[in-house]
Design an enzyme around this catalytic site. Sequence first.
Site, mmCIF file in Angstrom:
data_model
loop_
_atom_site.group_PDB
_atom_site.id
_atom_site.type_symbol
_atom_site.label_atom_id
_atom_site.label_comp_id
_atom_site.label_asym_id
_atom_site.label_seq_id
_atom_site.Cartn_x
_atom_site.Cartn_y
_atom_site.Cartn_z
ATOM 1 C CE LYS A 206 72.474 41.962 51.495
ATOM 2 N NZ LYS A 206 71.192 41.030 50.853
ATOM 3 N N GLY A 267 72.319 36.950 50.408
ATOM 4 C CA GLY A 267 73.496 36.796 50.794
ATOM 5 C C GLY A 267 73.924 34.686 49.728
ATOM 6 C CE LYS A 512 69.020 35.547 61.451
ATOM 7 N NZ LYS A 512 69.698 36.218 60.187
HETATM 8 O O1 F6P Z 1 70.236 32.753 57.271
HETATM 9 C C1 F6P Z 1 70.076 33.891 57.554
HETATM 10 C C2 F6P Z 1 70.693 35.329 56.396
HETATM 11 O O2 F6P Z 1 70.411 36.469 56.495
HETATM 12 C C3 F6P Z 1 70.792 34.530 55.107
HETATM 13 O O3 F6P Z 1 70.132 34.835 54.255
HETATM 14 C C4 F6P Z 1 72.414 34.597 55.097
HETATM 15 O O4 F6P Z 1 73.148 34.414 54.154
HETATM 16 C C5 F6P Z 1 72.974 34.915 56.114
HETATM 17 O O5 F6P Z 1 72.419 35.383 57.198
HETATM 18 C C6 F6P Z 1 74.017 35.503 56.782
HETATM 19 O O6 F6P Z 1 73.979 36.536 56.898
HETATM 20 P P1 F6P Z 1 75.092 38.210 56.843
HETATM 21 O O7 F6P Z 1 75.836 37.653 54.917
HETATM 22 O O8 F6P Z 1 73.822 38.805 56.628
HETATM 23 O O9 F6P Z 1 75.724 37.542 58.236
#
Ligand code: F6P
Length: 548
Positions: A206, A267, A512
Amino acid sequence: MGLLDQPAFLALQERKAQERALSLNERFAVDANRFSAFCVPFGEHMQVDFSRQHLSVEVKAQLCALARDMDLGTAINGLFGDNCFNHTEGRAALHTALRMPADACVNLKGTNVVPFVHHELARVKAFCKRVHSGEWCGFSGKSITDVVNIGIGGSDLGPAMVTEALACYHDQGIRAHFVSNMDGAQLAQVLQQVDAERTLFIVSSKTFSTDETMTNARAAREWFLAACGDAAQVNKHFVAVSTNAKAVQAFGIGAEQMFEFWDWVGGRFSLWSAIGLPIALTLGFERFEQLLAGAHAMDEHLRDAPFEQNIPVLMALLSIWNINVLGLRSEGVFPYCQDLKRFPAFLQQLNMESNGKGVNNQGEKVSYNTGPVIFGEVGTNGQHAFFQLLHQGSQAVPGDFIGFARSAYGYPEHHRKLLGNMLAQAEAMAFGKNYDDVAKELAAEGLNAAEVAKLAPYKVMDGNRPSTTILCDELTPYNLGALIAMYEHKTFVQGVLWNINSFDQWGVELGKKLAARLIDDLADETETTAHDSATNGLIAQIKLWGGS
Ligand code: F6P
């Protein structure tokens, strides 16, 4: 008024002792129609049996009253319009729009988003057609045989779980692989199985900034370039699914190769969008549409069914009853279906990332328990692992048994035994085995009175452990779509009743940030002293053992 002050909640608490005093054994003994009274159908293909929960007619009525008093109906309507707001991230939560028919209308700030959804679905469909027909081919002119989805969390678990769940529908000549972990072992193992000439990488993110995904995507691109030697061919082998067009382009994937979704899709609610591309590629786009249709049917059920017959609402209300009144803290999920082996992991993200919150929508600490610990495993494997605790452990753990009347794989003996086991576990949890029966059985085996007295206590099963059984006719794309949407809505309704924001996930951010600094420290050859003694000590040992 918060949950704990609601008159219906207080009434439920008042009933607690009296309801607890009534065992599941007794509930079934006094009511021959208990199953039909508490089993709720969803169309012709699915039913959910709540009869083995500690529910009475009065408790169910109070729970539904609680939902009405807390204005759940308005919240549900909001989910289908522009009124479900993820206020801590400043965006809407409109994933239900992803499975609406093309003529539906969902206005977000005055713009109908459904045409965007169908525009992107049409692009996914056209892309699938090109890949399946061989028109879209690799750099050497060979057709695509393998897709590697690189993503994590919602950009992995949904498509991975569904692709695997519908394995018996894979008839498009495409194998799907999933790479999510920061552990290079996963990427290495997948790359060993594929041929660069015939592999399509889908970089799904995302944000297009998640470290695991970008690290894996860069390594995959290097691997591809080492095999192909021509950077101009990257666009034939890499596509992206994201909301972040700039970052996708910066990575080197052109606009034509990017499938879009939107910031109003969380997500963990995104598998219905182009994030579902691996699903459509392996099963065919029509089956992906059936998945969406099943989810949409569950959306309509949530919106239209009275609370007393509304499956996701009842599931969420049961959590309130089990967690906030009866004091239970975990929930198990046990699919008696090998192809659903990733379902517990998917549900963990869906529910625990959504409802693992301790601050309410007014920014105050909540004074009651919210999201439970979710765990699970496919039956019958779980039976030979943790079911001992479910039957005789010191805490009761409510569980969802998920079963399918028919199997697409044949093996009728296996399937009968599989379902027999599912029914047996739910029965054993509910009704247990009392001392007299155990003693009689041991005596019949030839044990004397002293031996019986010694062994019997260990064999007694108190029972009275609640469970729900979700039974479908078959694991079809439509049923799976409905099943997933059912849990999405359970999660949403729980969040409404707990007055928390189910759509953010700030709790994963600190880790993170800390990781970014620790990664630098691991690369630094000098001694690390900037952290607590445990972190410093572990870094020193990693370096001593030649790590990093
Ligand atoms: O684990 C946190 C998170 O933001 C989830 O909510 C999301 O599905 C995942 O990381 C991956 O995020 P992205 O699709 O932005 O890579």
